[in-house]
Design an enzyme around this catalytic site. Structure first.
Site, PDB file in Angstrom:
ATOM      1  N   THR A  18     -17.216  31.876  37.087  1.00 45.18           N
ATOM      2  CA  THR A  18     -17.161  33.222  37.651  1.00 45.18           C
ATOM      3  C   THR A  18     -18.541  33.599  38.152  1.00 45.18           C
ATOM      4  O   THR A  18     -19.519  33.485  37.411  1.00 45.18           O
ATOM      5  CB  THR A  18     -16.719  34.234  36.568  1.00 45.18           C
ATOM      6  OG1 THR A  18     -15.500  33.781  36.005  1.00 45.18           O
ATOM      7  CG2 THR A  18     -16.539  35.620  37.146  1.00 45.18           C
ATOM      8  N   SER A 200     -24.975  34.166  41.284  1.00 48.71           N
ATOM      9  CA  SER A 200     -25.704  32.885  41.214  1.00 48.71           C
ATOM     10  C   SER A 200     -26.498  32.732  39.928  1.00 48.71           C
ATOM     11  O   SER A 200     -27.557  32.093  39.923  1.00 48.71           O
ATOM     12  CB  SER A 200     -26.628  32.727  42.424  1.00 48.71           C
ATOM     13  OG  SER A 200     -25.867  32.732  43.615  1.00 48.71           O
ATOM     14  N   ARG A 201     -26.015  33.328  38.861  1.00 51.70           N
ATOM     15  CA  ARG A 201     -26.635  33.172  37.526  1.00 51.70           C
ATOM     16  C   ARG A 201     -28.050  33.775  37.433  1.00 51.70           C
ATOM     17  O   ARG A 201     -28.793  33.469  36.507  1.00 51.70           O
ATOM     18  CB  ARG A 201     -26.686  31.698  37.091  1.00 51.70           C
ATOM     19  CG  ARG A 201     -25.299  31.050  36.951  1.00 51.70           C
ATOM     20  CD  ARG A 201     -24.507  31.704  35.828  1.00 51.70           C
ATOM     21  NE  ARG A 201     -23.299  30.977  35.470  1.00 51.70           N
ATOM     22  CZ  ARG A 201     -22.053  31.345  35.802  1.00 51.70           C
ATOM     23  NH1 ARG A 201     -21.850  32.453  36.532  1.00 51.70           N
ATOM     24  NH2 ARG A 201     -21.012  30.648  35.399  1.00 51.70           N
ATOM     25  N   LEU A 202     -28.392  34.640  38.411  1.00 52.00           N
ATOM     26  CA  LEU A 202     -29.711  35.298  38.338  1.00 52.00           C
ATOM     27  C   LEU A 202     -29.539  36.672  37.692  1.00 52.00           C
ATOM     28  O   LEU A 202     -29.690  37.723  38.329  1.00 52.00           O
ATOM     29  CB  LEU A 202     -30.328  35.412  39.741  1.00 52.00           C
ATOM     30  CG  LEU A 202     -30.841  34.074  40.285  1.00 52.00           C
ATOM     31  CD1 LEU A 202     -31.338  34.226  41.719  1.00 52.00           C
ATOM     32  CD2 LEU A 202     -31.957  33.523  39.399  1.00 52.00           C
TER      33      LEU A 202
END
Ligand SMILES: Cc1cc2nc3c(=O)[nH]c(=O)nc-3n(C[C@H](O)[C@H](O)[C@H](O)COP(=O)(O)O)c2cc1C
Length: 223
Positions: A18, A200-202
Site C-alpha cells: 500500500t 513511497s515509504r517517505l
C-alpha cells in the site's frame, strides 16, 4: 474457500504494497506537548471510524529480561500519562511492578498512523482504581474476581465454575468491591513518536522527547 483461493488470499496478504496517501505531519502542525497531540489524533481516529481506537499494544520486560507484549485498552489520558487497567498479578502486572520500563503502540493502520510511547508505568491511586472498577458492568466485575489472569486453569468449565462461585458470593449485594489485585497503571512517557505514512515509504516521524528541566523537545527522525 478452495485451496486456490486460499493460496491467492495468502499471497495477497503477504505481498500487498500500500502506498500511503497524501496526508502529512509537519512540525508546524503538531501541538506543543505529546498529550495534546495524542488527544487530537485519538479523537480523529474515533471520528474516522477506527475500530477500538483506544486499543494499544503494550510491551513489558519479564523478570528474565525477555520482552512480552499484549493489547490493552486506554482508559484515560492527560498530562500525567496513559492509563489502563488490568490484574496486578498477571504476567504484565508482575513484570511492571518489578520493572516499570514500558513501551506501547497505538496501531491506527486504516489512517496510516501509529503513535509509539516509551516510559515507565506505575500503579494509579487506589481511589482511581476504585472509581473505574465501580463504573464497570457487573459481569466484568465478577470476571475480575473469577480470573487469576495469566494463570493456567484445567478447563473452560473450571473457569465458569469460578464465575458461578463468585456470583454466589456477591448474590444480593448491590456493590461488587474491587479485588485488591486489580487496578490501573499510568504510563509516564519520556518519548512519544507520531508516525504518519506517506507516499513511497517517505513517512513523517515526529518525536517528542522530555526535556531536562521540563517541557518537550521535538525532533524529526528518518522514516
Ligand atoms: C482489543 C483488546 C483489548 C484488551 N484490553 C485489555 C485490558 O484493558 N486489560 C487487560 O488486562 N487485558 C486486556 N486484553 C487482554 C490482553 O491482551 C491479555 O490477553 C491479558 O491482559 C493478559 O496479558 P498478560 O498475560 O501478558 O498479562 C485485551 C485484549 C484485546 C484483544
Amino acid at each position: 474457500m478452495t485451496d486456490d483461493s486460499r493460496d491467492e488470499a495468502l499471497r495477497s496478504a503477504l505481498r500487498t504494497h500500500t502506498d500511503y496517501g497524501a496526508e502529512r505531519l509537519e512540525e508546524a502542525d503538531v501541538a506543543a506537548d505529546p498529550f495534546t497531540q495524542f488527544t487530537a489524533w485519538l479523537a480523529e481516529a474515533a471520528e474516522r471510524g477506527v475500530y477500538e481506537p483506544n486499543a494499544m499494544v503494550l510491551g513489558t520486560i519479564d523478570p528474565d529480561g525477555a520482552p512480552s507484549i499484549r493489547t490493552v485498552l486506554l482508559r484515560g489520558v492527560d498530562e500525567r500519562g496513559f492509563e489502563f487497567y488490568t490484574d496486578y498479578t498477571s504476567r504484565k502486572g508482575r513484570a511492571l511492578l518489578a520493572n516499570p520500563a514500558v513501551s506501547l503502540v497505538f496501531p491506527w493502520y486504516t489512517l496510516h498512523r501509529q503513535v509509539i510511547a516509551f516510559g515507565e508505568a506505575h500503579s494509579v491511586e487506589r481511589e482511581a482504581s476504585d472509581a473505574y472498577f465501580a463504573a464497570r458492568p457487573r459481569g466484568a466485575q465478577i470476571a475480575a474476581w473469577s480470573s487469576d489472569q495469566s494463570q493456567p486453569i484445567a478447563s473452560r468449565e473450571a473457569l465458569e465454575q469460578k464465575v458461578r462461585d463468585t456470583e454466589q458470593r456477591f448474590e444480593g449485594e448491590e456493590v461488587v468491591p474491587r479485588p485488591e489485585r486489580w487496578g490501573g497503571f499510568r504510563v509516564v512517557p519520556h518519548r512519544v513518536e507520531f508516525w504518519q505514512g506517506r507516499t513511497s515509504r517517505l513517512h513523517d516521524r515526529l518525536v517528542f522527547r522530555a526535556a531536562v528541566g521540563g517541557g518537550w523537545e521535538l525532533e524529526r527522525i528518518q522514516p
